[in-house]
Design a protein around this motif. Structure first.
Motif, PDB file in Angstrom:
ATOM      1  N   ALA A  37      12.896  26.091 -42.735  1.00 28.68           N
ATOM      2  CA  ALA A  37      12.048  27.256 -42.975  1.00 28.68           C
ATOM      3  C   ALA A  37      12.415  28.408 -42.045  1.00 28.68           C
ATOM      4  CB  ALA A  37      10.579  26.885 -42.799  1.00 28.68           C
ATOM      5  N   GLU A  38      12.712  28.093 -40.783  1.00 25.66           N
ATOM      6  CA  GLU A  38      13.112  29.127 -39.831  1.00 25.66           C
ATOM      7  C   GLU A  38      14.469  29.713 -40.222  1.00 25.66           C
ATOM      8  OE1 GLU A  38      13.035  31.670 -36.468  1.00 25.66           O
ATOM      9  OE2 GLU A  38      11.490  30.617 -37.623  1.00 25.66           O
ATOM     10  N   ALA A  39      15.359  28.875 -40.721  1.00 31.09           N
ATOM     11  CA  ALA A  39      16.664  29.374 -41.174  1.00 31.09           C
ATOM     12  C   ALA A  39      16.503  30.336 -42.340  1.00 31.09           C
ATOM     13  CB  ALA A  39      17.557  28.202 -41.571  1.00 31.09           C
ATOM     14  N   GLU A  40      15.630  29.996 -43.258  1.00 28.99           N
ATOM     15  CA  GLU A  40      15.376  30.889 -44.396  1.00 28.99           C
ATOM     16  C   GLU A  40      14.767  32.198 -43.919  1.00 28.99           C
ATOM     17  OE1 GLU A  40      13.115  30.879 -48.762  1.00 28.99           O
ATOM     18  OE2 GLU A  40      12.910  29.169 -47.389  1.00 28.99           O
ATOM     19  N   ARG A  41      13.854  32.109 -42.952  1.00 28.47           N
ATOM     20  CA  ARG A  41      13.214  33.318 -42.436  1.00 28.47           C
ATOM     21  C   ARG A  41      14.231  34.243 -41.781  1.00 28.47           C
ATOM     22  NH1 ARG A  41      11.164  35.815 -38.255  1.00 28.47           N
ATOM     23  NH2 ARG A  41      12.086  34.373 -36.777  1.00 28.47           N
ATOM     24  N   GLN A  42      15.212  33.639 -41.095  1.00 24.46           N
ATOM     25  CA  GLN A  42      16.221  34.439 -40.398  1.00 24.46           C
ATOM     26  C   GLN A  42      17.411  34.797 -41.283  1.00 24.46           C
ATOM     27  OE1 GLN A  42      17.454  33.607 -36.406  1.00 24.46           O
ATOM     28  NE2 GLN A  42      15.700  32.308 -35.967  1.00 24.46           N
ATOM     29  N   GLY A  43      17.489  34.235 -42.485  1.00 20.05           N
ATOM     30  CA  GLY A  43      18.617  34.508 -43.359  1.00 20.05           C
ATOM     31  C   GLY A  43      19.906  33.843 -42.899  1.00 20.05           C
ATOM     32  N   VAL A  44      19.754  32.653 -42.281  1.00 19.52           N
ATOM     33  CA  VAL A  44      20.901  31.918 -41.757  1.00 19.52           C
ATOM     34  C   VAL A  44      21.332  30.859 -42.771  1.00 19.52           C
ATOM     35  CG1 VAL A  44      21.692  30.406 -39.890  1.00 19.52           C
ATOM     36  CG2 VAL A  44      20.162  32.313 -39.384  1.00 19.52           C
ATOM     37  N   THR A  45      22.621  30.632 -42.895  1.00 18.56           N
ATOM     38  CA  THR A  45      23.140  29.598 -43.796  1.00 18.56           C
ATOM     39  C   THR A  45      23.090  28.240 -43.105  1.00 18.56           C
ATOM     40  OG1 THR A  45      24.638  31.170 -44.857  1.00 18.56           O
ATOM     41  CG2 THR A  45      25.131  28.824 -45.125  1.00 18.56           C
ATOM     42  N   VAL A  46      22.345  27.303 -43.667  1.00 21.34           N
ATOM     43  CA  VAL A  46      22.219  25.964 -43.076  1.00 21.34           C
ATOM     44  C   VAL A  46      22.272  24.917 -44.183  1.00 21.34           C
ATOM     45  CG1 VAL A  46      20.811  26.773 -41.129  1.00 21.34           C
ATOM     46  CG2 VAL A  46      19.698  25.951 -43.207  1.00 21.34           C
ATOM     47  N   ALA A  47      22.503  23.686 -43.782  1.00 17.98           N
ATOM     48  CA  ALA A  47      22.426  22.541 -44.691  1.00 17.98           C
ATOM     49  C   ALA A  47      21.961  21.336 -43.885  1.00 17.98           C
ATOM     50  CB  ALA A  47      23.762  22.262 -45.358  1.00 17.98           C
ATOM     51  N   PHE A  48      21.282  20.431 -44.574  1.00 25.18           N
ATOM     52  CA  PHE A  48      20.768  19.217 -43.949  1.00 25.18           C
ATOM     53  C   PHE A  48      21.371  17.995 -44.612  1.00 25.18           C
ATOM     54  CE2 PHE A  48      17.739  15.732 -44.714  1.00 25.18           C
ATOM     55  CZ  PHE A  48      17.666  15.214 -43.423  1.00 25.18           C
ATOM     56  N   VAL A  49      21.788  17.021 -43.784  1.00 31.46           N
ATOM     57  CA  VAL A  49      22.328  15.761 -44.292  1.00 31.46           C
ATOM     58  C   VAL A  49      21.794  14.617 -43.418  1.00 31.46           C
ATOM     59  CG1 VAL A  49      24.406  14.389 -44.701  1.00 31.46           C
ATOM     60  CG2 VAL A  49      24.454  16.842 -45.119  1.00 31.46           C
ATOM     61  N   PRO A  50      21.169  13.593 -44.011  1.00 33.65           N
ATOM     62  CA  PRO A  50      20.838  12.400 -43.225  1.00 33.65           C
ATOM     63  C   PRO A  50      22.104  11.603 -42.965  1.00 33.65           C
ATOM     64  CG  PRO A  50      20.261  12.043 -45.520  1.00 33.65           C
ATOM     65  CD  PRO A  50      20.755  13.465 -45.414  1.00 33.65           C
ATOM     66  N   SER A  51      22.072  10.765 -41.929  1.00 34.67           N
ATOM     67  CA  SER A  51      23.289  10.007 -41.601  1.00 34.67           C
ATOM     68  C   SER A  51      22.981   8.533 -41.407  1.00 34.67           C
ATOM     69  CB  SER A  51      23.929  10.555 -40.321  1.00 34.67           C
ATOM     70  OG  SER A  51      25.076   9.794 -39.972  1.00 34.67           O
ATOM     71  N   ASP A  52      23.771   7.705 -42.068  1.00 36.60           N
ATOM     72  CA  ASP A  52      23.705   6.267 -41.805  1.00 36.60           C
ATOM     73  C   ASP A  52      24.335   5.963 -40.451  1.00 36.60           C
ATOM     74  OD1 ASP A  52      22.458   5.209 -44.140  1.00 36.60           O
ATOM     75  OD2 ASP A  52      24.291   5.684 -45.254  1.00 36.60           O
ATOM     76  N   GLU A  53      24.012   4.779 -39.903  1.00 32.21           N
ATOM     77  CA  GLU A  53      24.609   4.331 -38.657  1.00 32.21           C
ATOM     78  C   GLU A  53      26.080   3.976 -38.891  1.00 32.21           C
ATOM     79  OE1 GLU A  53      22.971   4.121 -35.808  1.00 32.21           O
ATOM     80  OE2 GLU A  53      20.891   4.342 -36.427  1.00 32.21           O
ATOM     81  N   GLY A  54      26.857   3.964 -37.810  1.00 33.75           N
ATOM     82  CA  GLY A  54      28.250   3.538 -37.893  1.00 33.75           C
ATOM     83  C   GLY A  54      29.199   4.688 -38.121  1.00 33.75           C
ATOM     84  N   ALA A  55      30.460   4.452 -37.777  1.00 28.53           N
ATOM     85  CA  ALA A  55      31.480   5.497 -37.853  1.00 28.53           C
ATOM     86  C   ALA A  55      31.650   6.032 -39.272  1.00 28.53           C
ATOM     87  CB  ALA A  55      32.811   4.948 -37.326  1.00 28.53           C
ATOM     88  N   ALA A  56      31.644   5.140 -40.257  1.00 25.61           N
ATOM     89  CA  ALA A  56      31.841   5.575 -41.642  1.00 25.61           C
ATOM     90  C   ALA A  56      30.702   6.468 -42.110  1.00 25.61           C
ATOM     91  CB  ALA A  56      31.980   4.363 -42.556  1.00 25.61           C
ATOM     92  N   GLY A  57      29.479   6.067 -41.783  1.00 20.52           N
ATOM     93  CA  GLY A  57      28.318   6.861 -42.185  1.00 20.52           C
ATOM     94  C   GLY A  57      28.312   8.230 -41.538  1.00 20.52           C
ATOM     95  N   VAL A  58      28.661   8.294 -40.263  1.00 17.20           N
ATOM     96  CA  VAL A  58      28.687   9.573 -39.543  1.00 17.20           C
ATOM     97  C   VAL A  58      29.805  10.460 -40.083  1.00 17.20           C
ATOM     98  CG1 VAL A  58      29.073  10.630 -37.283  1.00 17.20           C
ATOM     99  CG2 VAL A  58      27.624   8.595 -37.479  1.00 17.20           C
ATOM    100  N   ARG A  59      30.955   9.877 -40.373  1.00 20.40           N
ATOM    101  CA  ARG A  59      32.066  10.646 -40.929  1.00 20.40           C
ATOM    102  C   ARG A  59      31.681  11.251 -42.278  1.00 20.40           C
ATOM    103  NH1 ARG A  59      35.482   7.030 -40.563  1.00 20.40           N
ATOM    104  NH2 ARG A  59      35.389   6.170 -42.678  1.00 20.40           N
ATOM    105  N   THR A  60      31.018  10.457 -43.108  1.00 18.99           N
ATOM    106  CA  THR A  60      30.588  10.956 -44.412  1.00 18.99           C
ATOM    107  C   THR A  60      29.582  12.090 -44.254  1.00 18.99           C
ATOM    108  OG1 THR A  60      30.962   8.815 -45.476  1.00 18.99           O
ATOM    109  CG2 THR A  60      29.426  10.322 -46.561  1.00 18.99           C
TER     110      THR A  60
END
Length: 335
Positions: A205-228
């Motif tokens: 919401a703060e990013a939208e208010r400021q007009g900033v480009t953002v994205a959200f991604v959840p991450s699984d544990e482990g190297a493969a999950g973090v890389r993805t």
């Protein structure tokens, strides 16, 4: 260990008479009471918690409902459990830990048997059946977390909404306009845990208010999950110059290793913030700027509020702990 049947046998009375004498619920002849008291002393009988509560005394025990869900990060979870136990000891209280996934049965059991004087809820979901049960039971209670419905509850927690704003503003003030957010494991959001969603929604919401480009991604544990997760984020925000990590320590360690492998320098090439973390980031390589999750503050306050309720001095309300920012050199202005 002697039980109430032994006391009744030695005193020469019925079990119900012993119960009445211990609870004080009915008048007992003085001679009978004396025989029961002598039997109690002779047998070194300890009335159970329920009998003590009926007699109007305290058990000096708090129930801590801290269910272990799928996706629960044990180190952070146990940091809160330990903080509650430590705070309780300052009031000469012990903690009865309830960890079953469906925690309502345990809470009902200990409340109905008068085993505890109060209840503390940990790891609260946005919609949590335990909060309805706390209202129903009427025992002194504190909730560590903010469910969607706080009516009749005493709640305390870090202000995750303010933390989301704080993390984004730190970066935008340095000129960052393309920012990623790596979150908890997907299961945490799916089961409705309150704090990750509060941080995420405030950040976006703060990013939208400021007009900033953002994205959200959840991450699984482990190297493969973090890389993805990182690759997905990089594709969603081309030219990304900063990432906020609202995730477990293992995810943050794995991300730092991935960045090393790819020759991405922190903060020269990518600024990083560890947001709402219960662990020390000073030992990471490199150390990460952090908005700490103060388990000791929130748990101590929850215990204090429960004790105040036992004294009859607190009305239901919500308390939010203001977030702080610790600069360890992992962010830099955009050049």
């Amino acid at each position: 260990m002697a039980n109430i049947h032994d006391v009744a046998r030695v005193a020469g009375v019925s079990i119900s008479t012993v119960s009445y004498a211990l609870s004080g619920k009915r008048s007992i002849a003085e001679s009978t009471r004396r025989r029961i008291d002598e039997a109690v002393q002779q047998l070194d009988y300890r009335p159970n918690a329920g009998a003590r509560m009926l007699k109007g005394t305290k058990t000096n025990i708090l129930a801590l409902s801290a269910p272990l869900h799928a996706g629960t990060y044990a180190p952070a979870h146990m940091a809160f459990v330990l903080s509650v136990a430590t705070a309780a000891r300052k009031f000469d209280y012990d903690v009865l830990l309830l960890t079953q996934d469906e925690a309502t049965s345990g809470l009902r059991r200990v409340a109905r048997s008068s085993l505890v004087d109060g209840i503390i809820l940990l790891d609260v979901s946005t919609v949590d059946v335990r909060t309805d049960l706390v209202r129903e039971l009427g025992l002194p209670a504190a909730v560590i977390g903010i469910p969607s419905d706080t009516a009749g509850l005493t709640c305390v927690d870090l202000d995750f909404e303010a933390a989301g704003v704080l993390s984004l503003r730190r970066l935008t003030e340095q000129g960052h306009t393309r920012i990623g957010l790596i979150g908890q494991v997907p299961l945490v959001y799916e089961r409705g845990s309150n704090f990750p969603a509060r941080f995420r929604d405030s950040f976006l919401a703060e990013a939208e208010r400021q007009g900033v480009t953002v994205a959200f991604v959840p991450s699984d544990e482990g190297a493969a999950g973090v890389r993805t997760a990182f690759d997905t984020l990089s594709a969603a925000v081309p030219g990304m110059t900063a990432v906020v990590l609202n995730s477990n320590e293992s995810v943050q360690v794995a991300l730092l290793e991935l960045l090393r492998q790819r020759g991405i320098r922190v903060p020269d090439d990518l600024s990083l913030i560890s947001a709402c973390s219960s662990f020390d980031t000073a030992h990471l390589d490199p150390p990460l700027d952090i908005i700490p999750l103060p388990a000791d503050l929130s748990c101590t306050r929850a215990v204090e509020l429960t004790m105040s309720q036992l004294a009859g001095a607190v009305d239901p309300h919500v308390e939010l702990i203001e977030p702080t920012y610790v600069d360890l050199g992992s962010t830099a202005p955009v050049t």
